[in-house]
Structures are given as structure tokens and as C-alpha cells.
Design a protein around this motif. Structure first.
Motif, mmCIF file in Angstrom:
data_model
loop_
_atom_site.group_PDB
_atom_site.id
_atom_site.type_symbol
_atom_site.label_atom_id
_atom_site.label_comp_id
_atom_site.label_asym_id
_atom_site.label_seq_id
_atom_site.Cartn_x
_atom_site.Cartn_y
_atom_site.Cartn_z
ATOM 1 N N UNK A 6 -19.051 25.906 -13.432
ATOM 2 C CA UNK A 6 -19.080 24.524 -12.965
ATOM 3 C C UNK A 6 -17.599 23.775 -13.273
ATOM 4 N N UNK A 7 -16.924 24.310 -14.564
ATOM 5 C CA UNK A 7 -15.597 23.766 -14.838
ATOM 6 C C UNK A 7 -14.799 24.075 -13.904
ATOM 7 N N UNK A 8 -14.807 25.377 -13.171
ATOM 8 C CA UNK A 8 -14.138 25.818 -12.256
ATOM 9 C C UNK A 8 -14.128 24.896 -11.018
ATOM 10 N N UNK A 9 -15.159 24.645 -10.411
ATOM 11 C CA UNK A 9 -15.402 23.823 -9.351
ATOM 12 C C UNK A 9 -14.763 22.418 -9.518
ATOM 13 N N UNK A 10 -14.974 21.965 -10.737
ATOM 14 C CA UNK A 10 -14.308 20.405 -11.143
ATOM 15 C C UNK A 10 -12.717 20.658 -11.170
ATOM 16 N N UNK A 11 -12.402 21.723 -11.807
ATOM 17 C CA UNK A 11 -10.899 21.725 -11.747
ATOM 18 C C UNK A 11 -10.130 22.127 -10.459
ATOM 19 N N UNK A 12 -10.795 23.034 -9.488
ATOM 20 C CA UNK A 12 -10.451 23.228 -8.129
ATOM 21 C C UNK A 12 -10.507 21.690 -7.400
ATOM 22 N N UNK A 13 -11.480 20.885 -7.303
ATOM 23 C CA UNK A 13 -11.612 19.787 -6.862
ATOM 24 C C UNK A 13 -10.524 18.883 -7.336
ATOM 25 N N UNK A 14 -10.253 18.618 -8.618
ATOM 26 C CA UNK A 14 -9.207 17.907 -8.873
ATOM 27 C C UNK A 14 -7.785 18.365 -8.377
ATOM 28 N N UNK A 15 -7.658 19.615 -8.504
ATOM 29 C CA UNK A 15 -6.321 20.162 -8.006
ATOM 30 C C UNK A 15 -5.917 19.935 -6.587
ATOM 31 N N UNK A 16 -7.259 20.049 -5.902
ATOM 32 C CA UNK A 16 -7.105 19.903 -4.333
ATOM 33 C C UNK A 16 -6.800 18.742 -4.125
ATOM 34 N N UNK A 17 -7.286 17.711 -4.612
ATOM 35 C CA UNK A 17 -7.155 16.296 -4.175
ATOM 36 C C UNK A 17 -5.667 15.800 -4.791
ATOM 37 N N UNK A 18 -5.452 16.138 -6.079
ATOM 38 C CA UNK A 18 -4.373 15.317 -6.679
ATOM 39 C C UNK A 18 -2.790 15.972 -6.780
ATOM 40 N N UNK A 19 -3.044 17.539 -6.745
ATOM 41 C CA UNK A 19 -1.753 18.497 -6.885
ATOM 42 C C UNK A 19 -1.568 19.101 -5.542
ATOM 43 N N UNK A 20 -2.317 19.873 -5.058
ATOM 44 C CA UNK A 20 -2.060 20.712 -3.987
ATOM 45 C C UNK A 20 -1.411 20.220 -2.874
ATOM 46 N N UNK A 21 -1.390 18.815 -2.552
ATOM 47 C CA UNK A 21 -0.653 18.160 -1.350
ATOM 48 C C UNK A 21 0.564 18.097 -1.658
ATOM 49 N N UNK A 22 0.979 17.939 -2.965
ATOM 50 C CA UNK A 22 2.589 17.539 -3.298
ATOM 51 C C UNK A 22 3.252 18.905 -3.336
ATOM 52 N N UNK A 23 2.526 19.974 -3.998
ATOM 53 C CA UNK A 23 3.120 21.208 -3.809
ATOM 54 C C UNK A 23 3.233 21.819 -2.664
ATOM 55 N N UNK A 24 2.408 21.813 -1.563
ATOM 56 C CA UNK A 24 2.499 22.296 -0.475
ATOM 57 C C UNK A 24 3.815 21.460 0.191
ATOM 58 N N UNK A 25 3.771 20.177 -0.040
ATOM 59 C CA UNK A 25 4.868 19.474 0.696
ATOM 60 C C UNK A 25 6.298 20.162 0.078
#
Length: 593
Positions: free
Chosen positions: A461-480
Motif C-alpha cells: 500500500x505504501x509503495x502504491x501511494x509513493x508510486x502515485x505521488x512520484x508519477x504525478x509530481x516528479x516523473x514529468x519533470x525528470x522525463x523533461x
């Protein structure tokens, strides 16, 4: 198209006085350096030259496109990169073993064997990079042999479903070529659960599958024997793999997986391996270089693949729980498996301990009666000491355990439904036939598999929450911010690469001098005898330092287990063992060679 690939097999003769043809060590002159000091300096120089050759081999292998390291000739039958759902996999047919061609060593009436190598950071070939291997034993028993390889780079957006359907097409093609005998799937580590997915999908399989060191029950086992679960939990779950894939421009570098393997047992990976090479550099050079050629070839996975693996298997444990969806049309259910299963695990394997290889059985079948009612036949065998890689590469394991499995597949298929332990009778020294085996009935209820269900469900459950937060807030910036150039720079700077390439003469000009000096030294070297007191003291000191590193590692694992318990509300469980470890006795006391 036939592509012969073979590895150098030459090994210097080992004698008490040193390599064949070596002169006896001259007596020390008054005032001269002691013979041990000279011998140690010579060995150090030869040790550095071996690291130089390893680095040069690694660079050359990468420039060649990292082809599969098979000690057998083969032809390419199918390339899944051209399929409607492309994947970076291919099907090979083994055509020659040494001087023997297909017609000389294959009985077409026997079922074909499809060996699938693991895609877990390294390239293909571990199941057949020497004669005494899974490929070699299958040919020795007369089976037509096919080998599944993969290429260094995944296809863009490649998913586990793409790979799954490619493997399905490979099995279909082999079955078409051999209509009178169902193929035998031989899966190593990751490839084992990939083969299991084929047996548990909506279509299923007919022939037996052999799972070697293959984890299917990721939440089973004691904390002390399964430290990889703890590390995944303490890093917050799958978001870390997502981050690495984003930094790799959509590709997950397999060097990270190789580094995790080495961190699990640093006393072996970063100490004993090199200490053994230094002390026996005259005789171990060829074998060291042979294995390192495979170990240092790092392949990549797509972002979609590594996320599906971590979320469905390592963290989510959805395969065992029957919650893994292959795609919109089919889900995976282990209860669908009806073909015979052979499971080979080792008590010395800290990557896939027997609990993770066998734990799913008790989850699916609460007792032996339920297993029999399902018409299922499951056979397991264990080794007492061999490590994870030894299950696939040890010559002694290939000649005994793998040969026994392949020679008795027909007997496995004829067993009545139930759970059995395969016990191997040690062959006599002059016995040339296949080893004798006994299938001893066992009870599912007595497997004794411990689970961390409550704690690891919190981790999921913690992993799912962390993955959701990372996908929404960090991943787009790192990909860019990531580009192919930055991803390639990170790959080159990975410790598993630069710690090797720094010894190449292409990178370090001083290694050219080492090479020239070592070549001259080999012509005149006179090593000390093996029983020289100084050599014995040196090896005792090196062994003592390795034991100290092992003690530190055990303390680290114990600390991780306690931190895990404190964070996720579970006390670290004690050691658990399967009945196999209690009943193996003298049957499985061999050591890997």
C-alpha cells in the motif's frame, strides 16, 4: 543462418609446483628479497593484467552488440522484433555441440527442451555457456534443444504481455516441429516465472515445466534469508525503479540489478572472488574471465516492464494471489496449471530461497488432498549449499541434478497426482549412466513456509501511494530533463561499469605497461609450491578477512530486519526450512565445482 559462438575453454594444468612446464623456484640468495615477496609481486601483476583483460573483453563485447554467450552452434528460427507485437526476444535451435552435429546427438522421438534464460540484468547464455550446462545435459540425454535469447535493448514501450505472447509463439513453433511430443520448458530464475505465466494464462501448456531458482511466492520465507524483500520495502517500493527508468530515458539499466545481487553477499562478490583469483592467478585466470564475460554484460528493460515486475511480483505479490492481469483479455491464475512441475531450489540461495520457490503451493492448495483433487503433480528437489548462480552454471550441478531431472521427465509425468521430493542417489565414480532418483511423497501441510503477509501488504500500500505521488509530481519533470545523452552518461558512470573499465588499456594507458610486463613474466614465472608456509598464512589471512565481511553482512541484514519490523509492525521471523532441507541427508551433499 548459423552463428557459432564459443568461449575459450583452455585451463592451465594445476600442479603442486605450479603451471605445467614451470621451473622450480630458485633458492633465495643472501641479501635477496624472500621468495614469497617476489611471488606475491608477480601474482599482483598477473592479477592486474587479468582485470585488464576482463575490462577489454567487456568493452569488445559491448561493441559487438553483446551477442549471446553460448558454447554451442545455433541457428536463428524466430525474431520477435518483427512480430505484430514486437519484443526483443528470439528463438534459437542448437545445431552443434563441439564436434557433434544435431543428427549425431539428438533423438527426434524425445520431447524437445526449450531453455529460457533469465532477463534480470545480464544477457542470455548462462544456461549454455559451457559444455557441462543445461543445454549440454539436454543434448547428452538426446533431446532436441531450443534456446530463447533476448537482445540488449527492449522495443519501444515493450510490456510483459508483449514478451509473453512472443514466448507463446516460440512454444507453438517448437510444438509444430515436434508434433508427437509436448515441449519441455526449462526456466531459470526470472525465466521460470515467465514460463509459469504461460502455464497459468488462458491457454495453458501441455508439457512439463522445470523451474530453477524461480521465485513465485515473493512474500514467503524468513527475513534473515530474504533480505532483498527488506531492501525493496525500505526504499519505499516501486517508485525507485520508476525513477531509475526515467533517468535512463525510459530504459532501466540492468547494472542496477547486478549491483543489488553483489550487495546481497559482498563477502563473495567483492572479496572472495578476487582473493581467489589473486592466490591462484596461475590457474584461475581462464575460468575467471569466462564467467566475467557473462556477468559484466548488462542489458536493459523498458520502463513498462520494470514497473510491471515490481508492482505485480516483488511488491504486490499479485501472481501468487491470483490478481495479476496479463492484459484486458486474460488474467493469470496459478490454479489453471495442470501440467507437471519440477522445482529446483537451494538452501544456499539467498536470492530465491526454497521458501519463495515453494511457498505458492500451500497458498493454492491448503492440503495434499486439494492438490491431488486438482490432478496436479509437483516435484521438488533442493541443494544444501549451492548459491543462486550455481544452480545454473555449476558443472557438478549440471552433471548431477540437471541431468537427473532431464533423464527422469517421463517418470515425473507418470506420477500420480500429489507432491513429491526428488532424492538423487549419488552415482559411483565409474557410473556413466544417468543418476538414480527416488520420488518420495510429501505433504503440503508439512512444507512449513512462513509468510510476512500483514507487514508486506502494508509495504504494497505504501509503495502504491509513493508510486502515485512520484508519477504525478516528479516523473514529468525528470522525463523533461532527461535526454539520450544524459542517460548514456549515467550508464557509463555506473559503478558496475567504471570499476571494470578503469582497468582497460583503452581507458588507462598504464595498463599497457602491465600487459607487456605480464606477458614477459608468464614466460619465466616459477610459482611457489602450494604448501609454502607463507602462502598458507596469506590464504588464512584472506579467509579471515572474508569471514569478517560476512559477519558484517549478517549484522546488516539483521538490522534491516529489525528496522523493517519497527516500521511495518512485524517482528522478524526466525529461520524456517522446508522438509527438503531436513530430509536431504547424504543425497545432496556435493559442493559446487
Amino acid at each position: 543462418m548459423t552463428e557459432p559462438l564459443s568461449l575459450a575453454r583452455t585451463k592451465p594444468a594445476r600442479t603442486k609446483a605450479g603451471p605445467a612446464g614451470a621451473k622450480p623456484a630458485p633458492a633465495a640468495k643472501p641479501g635477496a628479497q624472500p621468495p614469497y615477496v617476489i611471488d606475491a609481486m608477480e601474482r599482483w601483476l598477473l592479477f592486474l593484467d587479468t582485470l585488464r583483460e576482463r575490462a577489454d573483453n567487456m568493452i569488445a563485447h559491448e561493441r559487438q552488440g553483446m551477442p549471446p554467450l553460448l558454447d554451442f552452434d545455433y541457428e536463428l528460427l524466430l525474431d520477435a522484433r518483427s512480430f505484430a507485437r514486437p519484443a526483443n526476444y528470439a528463438l534459437l535451435r542448437i545445431t552443434r555441440a563441439g564436434e557433434d552435429c544435431w543428427d549425431d546427438c539428438v533423438d527426434e522421438t524425445k520431447p524437445p527442451v526449450i531453455i529460457i534464460d533469465p532477463r534480470a540484468g545480464h544477457g542470455p547464455g548462462i544456461g549454455g555457456f559451457k559444455h557441462d550446462s543445461e543445454v549440454g545435459m539436454a543434448l547428452h540425454e538426446g533431446h532436441p534443444v531450443y534456446f530463447v535469447i533476448f537482445f540488449p535493448e527492449p522495443m519501444p514501450g515493450q510490456t510483459l504481455a508483449d514478451v509473453h505472447y512472443a514466448l507463446r509463439d516460440f512454444v507453438t513453433e517448437v510444438a509444430r516441429r515436434h508434433p508427437n511430443a509436448a515441449p519441455v520448458l526449462y526456466g531459470n530464475c526470472q525465466a521460470g516465472w515467465a514460463a509459469t505465466l504461460l502455464a497459468a494464462d488462458c491457454q495453458g501448456l501441455v508439457g512439463p515445466i522445470v523451474l530453477n531458482g524461480s521465485p513465485l511466492s515473493y512474500w514467503s520465507g524468513a527475513a534473515q534469508t530474504s533480505p532483498m524483500r527488506m531492501m525493496g520495502a525500505l526504499t519505499g517500493g516501486s517508485w525507485a525503479a520508476h525513477l531509475v527508468a526515467d533517468l535512463g530515458d525510459g530504459r532501466f539499466d540492468g547494472a542496477w540489478l547486478a549491483q543489488n545481487f553483489e550487495n546481497l553477499q559482498p563477502e563473495k562478490a567483492i572479496w572472495e572472488k578476487y582473493a581467489n583469483l589473486f592466490t591462484h592467478v596461475d590457474t584461475e585466470r581462464a575460468r575467471f574471465l569466462e564467467f566475467e564475460r557473462w556477468w559484466n554484460g548488462y542489458y536493459t528493460l523498458s520502463r513498462e516492464e520494470i514497473l510491471a515486475i515490481t508492482q505485480n511480483l516483488f511488491i504486490g505479490n499479485r501472481l501468487e494471489r491470483g490478481e495479476m492481469a496479463l492484459d484486458a483479455h486474460c488474467s493469470i491464475d496459478l490454479r489453471r496449471i495442470s501440467n507437471p512441475i519440477v522445482i529446483f531450489a537451494s538452501e544456499g540461495d539467498n536470492i530465491t530461497p526454497p521458501q519463495q520457490a515453494l511457498g505458492w503451493i500451500a497458498r493454492l492448495y491448503p492440503d495434499t488432498g486439494a492438490l491431488k483433487a486438482a490432478g496436479q503433480r509437483i516435484v521438488y528437489l533442493t541443494h544444501e549449499t549451492v548459491g543462486h548462480l550455481g544452480i545454473f552454471v555449476s558443472g557438478s550441478v549440471a552433471r548431477l541434478q540437471h541431468r537427473a531431472i532431464l533423464a527422469h521427465l517421463e517418470a515425473v509425468e507418470s506420477l500420480a497426482p500429489g507432491l513429491y521430493e526428488m532424492q538423487i542417489d549419488q552415482p559411483k565414480h565409474d557410473q556413466r549412466g544417468a543418476p538414480d532418483v527416488r520420488f518420495v511423497p510429501r505433504e503440503v501441510e508439512n512444507l512449513g513456509i512462513a509468510n510476512d503477509d500483514v507487514a508486506l501488504s502494508h509495504v504494497a500500500r505504501i509503495s502504491q501511494n509513493n508510486e502515485t505521488a512520484y508519477t504525478l509530481f516528479a516523473s514529468p519533470w525528470i522525463k523533461a530533463a532527461t535526454s539520450p545523452a544524459s542517460a548514456e552518461a549515467l550508464r557509463a558512470l555506473h559503478p558496475m561499469r567504471w570499476s571494470r573499465t578503469m582497468f582497460s588499456e583503452r581507458v588507462n594507458p598504464w595498463m599497457g605497461l602491465v600487459k607487456t610486463t605480464a606477458e614477459a613474466l608468464r614466460q619465466s614465472r616459477a610459482p611457489l609450491p602450494e604448501d609454502h608456509p607463507a602462502l598458507m598464512s596469506e590464504r588464512a589471512l584472506l579467509a579471515h578477512m572474508g569471514e569478517g565481511l560476512a559477519a558484517w553482512r549478517k549484522g546488516r541484514d539483521a538490522w534491516l530486519a529489525h528496522v523493517f519490523g519497527a516500521l511495518f509492525g512485524a517482528e522478524p521471523m526466525g529461520e524456517t526450512s522446508t522438509p527438503a532441507s531436513k530430509n536431504a541427508g547424504a543425497d545432496l551433499k556435493e559442493r559446487t565445482k
